[in-house]
Design a protein around this motif. Structure first.
Motif, PDB file in Angstrom:
ATOM      1  N   LYS A  98      51.484  63.083  68.497  1.00  9.86           N
ATOM      2  CA  LYS A  98      50.270  62.418  67.998  1.00  9.86           C
ATOM      3  C   LYS A  98      49.785  63.014  66.695  1.00  9.86           C
ATOM      4  CE  LYS A  98      48.379  61.060  72.408  1.00  9.86           C
ATOM      5  NZ  LYS A  98      47.420  61.561  73.392  1.00  9.86           N
ATOM      6  N   THR A 126      48.774  69.362  75.214  1.00  9.09           N
ATOM      7  CA  THR A 126      49.070  69.694  73.815  1.00  9.09           C
ATOM      8  C   THR A 126      48.519  71.072  73.458  1.00  9.09           C
ATOM      9  OG1 THR A 126      49.127  67.379  73.232  1.00  9.09           O
ATOM     10  CG2 THR A 126      48.841  68.906  71.425  1.00  9.09           C
ATOM     11  N   ASP A 143      48.612  65.973  66.409  1.00  8.47           N
ATOM     12  CA  ASP A 143      47.602  67.013  66.614  1.00  8.47           C
ATOM     13  C   ASP A 143      48.173  68.431  66.709  1.00  8.47           C
ATOM     14  OD1 ASP A 143      48.659  66.101  68.993  1.00  8.47           O
ATOM     15  OD2 ASP A 143      46.762  66.041  70.079  1.00  8.47           O
TER      16      ASP A 143
HETATM   17 MG   LIG Z   1      48.573  65.607  73.850  1.00  2.00          MG
END
Ligand SMILES: [Mg+2]
Ligand SMILES: Nc1ncnc2c1ncn2[C@@H]1O[C@H](COP(=O)(O)OP(=O)(O)OP(=O)(O)O)[C@@H](O)[C@H]1O
Length: 478
Positions: free
Chosen positions: A85, A62, A87
């Motif tokens: 997610k 990510t 994030d």
């Molecule tokens: Mg991730």
């Protein structure tokens, strides 16, 4: 020449995101080659040759996506990314100089490391965490819709008939017989069921059992929240191609946290988006930099259980979208999640650590290692298993489009926040995005197949309908 790292001066001046873009290349991180630190970059002119970001969970994927999104944005390239997610949303806020990030900046000798927020637009199929994204059922078409409804081929055949029949009805003088939302589709399927005998000679057999299965699948789809997605105003993909006032590309973030509960809807939606981009954007050939970069997280969902026709479409879109100026980066755990014929088109590669406990995993590691252009200094297969968090094997396209020798690379730290926005921060950004808000916040429900069929099935409606059809045929109603 790509940007070169220098030792950071003690009083770092204000950072400029554009520092990480130089001479048409976006900095990913640095590799150590002998005593030298060498920047590893993606060349903008070759970013439409697509890419692949892989790695086990928790290895830094990510953050790497965030670094890519920041880099392309700084280069003036708009980005679309699915946020699985939540994030990735942090890219919209200024980051903090946390010790692990500052340490990474020092390790790779990054001059002027500092923090900045990036221009973002939030989107949400369910209409909660961003501007609603909608498509009409007609735009999605029978192939993708069948996948969404998990139909068999004969059932898909009946769905095809529904689309054709509605089209024929429009041509025959009822232009509002459009299938815009799920209500419309349900109406059309019900009506076909009723008229099955009359329709058989022209369209073929419409078995009541098949009609029943499609109706039940539609119910399931509705219960998953899909009725929010189908309708108008439909997404205009040009709204993904915007740049901010300072010239940086807008990072369009699709909130996929809830959407991931229905993986098939997630995958089909993203495939539809890619197909839309492919169909609607003009042919541009190879550009100095892409018009859009599309980061497709959890891409394995696209291929899981996909029928040959869907795989063909994915392959075709991936291959041809390049000349529309769109670069697609698939993101998944292992390269073996991606079918070979698609994987072969993904030129820029970032491989984070893989675990190899089971024989199957060991095989996957071996296969992953073999996809790279060999570096005599590196035992790729071993290194893949040794990589630390935020470290990756990188091979990018360069020169005439051939892959560079694979290098063990420390990914640079992001300038924006690592971690999610608070709900308040997100809402403020959504409300502040007036143009998209005005255009998409309200659902539009104009007269279409559902209303038309209801009218036709009432006595008064049947008379009115006859008049309307004749009127339309003879141009009397215009
Ligand atoms: Mg991730
Ligand atoms: N390039 C980097 N520089 C500094 N720290 C990093 C870097 N990449 C990752 N990290 C650290 O590792 C943590 C985990 O990274 P990240 O969330 O990107 O992993 P992931 O592979 O996406 O995990 P998951 O599979 O659980 O989503 C980050 O929160 C961050 O603290």
């Amino acid at each position: 020449m790509p940007p070169s790292p220098q030792s950071s001066p003690p009083d770092t001046p204000l950072p400029d995101p554009r520092d990480y873009v130089q001479d048409g290349a976006v900095l990913i991180g640095c590799s150590r080659q002998g005593h030298d630190l060498v920047p590893e970059c993606i060349e903008l002119r070759l970013a439409n040759r697509h890419g692949l970001v892989t790695g086990a969970t928790g290895t830094g994927k990510t953050v790497t996506l965030q670094v890519l999104a920041e880099g392309f944005s700084a280069a003036g390239v708009p980005v679309f990314a699915a946020d699985i997610k939540g994030d990735l949303s942090g890219v919209g806020a200024k980051g903090e100089p946390k010790p692990n990030l500052v340490q990474r900046a020092q390790e790779i000798g990054l001059a002027r490391y500092g923090n900045a927020a990036f221009p973002v637009a939030f989107w949400d199929v369910l209409g909660e965490q961003g501007h609603p994204v909608r498509a009409t059922v007609q735009e999605m078409g029978p192939l993708l819709l069948s996948r969404l409804l998990e139909l068999t081929e004969p059932q898909e055949g009946v769905l095809n008939i529904a689309f054709r029949w509605a089209e024929d009805e429009r041509k025959a003088g009822d232009p509002k017989m459009e299938i815009l939302d799920l209500k419309d589709l349900r109406g059309v399927i019900d009506e076909m069921g009723k008229q099955a005998t009359a329709l058989r000679s022209k369209y073929g057999n419409i078995a009541p059992a098949t009609v029943g299965v499609i109706q039940r699948s539609l119910l399931v789809l509705e219960s998953q929240g899909a009725e929010k997605f189908f309708g108008e105003p439909a997404l205009d993909i040009n709204d993904f191609l915007r740049t901010g006032p300072d010239g940086r590309g807008v990072i369009n973030i699709l909130s996929a946290e809830r959407l991931m509960n229905t993986p098939r809807l997630y995958a089909t939606f993203l495939l539809w988006l890619l197909s839309e981009l492919f169909e609607k954007l003009p042919e541009v050939g190879d550009l100095e930099k892409p018009k859009l970069v599309f980061l497709f997280d959890e891409a394995h969902l696209l291929f899981n259980g996909a029928r040959a026709a869907v795989l063909d479409q994915i392959e075709r879109v991936t291959r041809l979208i390049r000349s529309k100026g769109v670069g697609v980066f698939y993101v998944t755990q292992s390269p073996s999640d991606i079918p070979d014929r698609i994987s072969a088109q993904l030129g820029n590669r970032i491989q984070h650590a893989l675990r190899a406990f089971t024989p199957k995993e060991q095989k996957a590691v071996r296969a992953a290692a073999q996809t790279f252009r060999k570096n005599p200094e590196l035992n790729t297969e071993r290194v893949i298993q040794e990589l630390q968090v935020g470290e990756a094997l990188v091979s990018v396209l360069h020169n005439k489009g051939e892959p560079s020798v694979v290098q063990r690379t420390l990914v640079r730290p992001p300038m924006s926040r690592v971690g999610p926005l608070s709900p308040q921060e997100r809402q403020a950004l959504i409300v502040g995005d007036a143009a998209n808000r005005q255009k998409y916040a309200q659902t539009l429900d104009r007269e279409s197949a559902h209303e038309r069929l209801k009218a036709r099935n009432s006595t008064v409606g049947q008379v009115k309908d006859k008049i309307l059809r004749f009127g339309n045929l003879f141009n009397l109603n215009r």
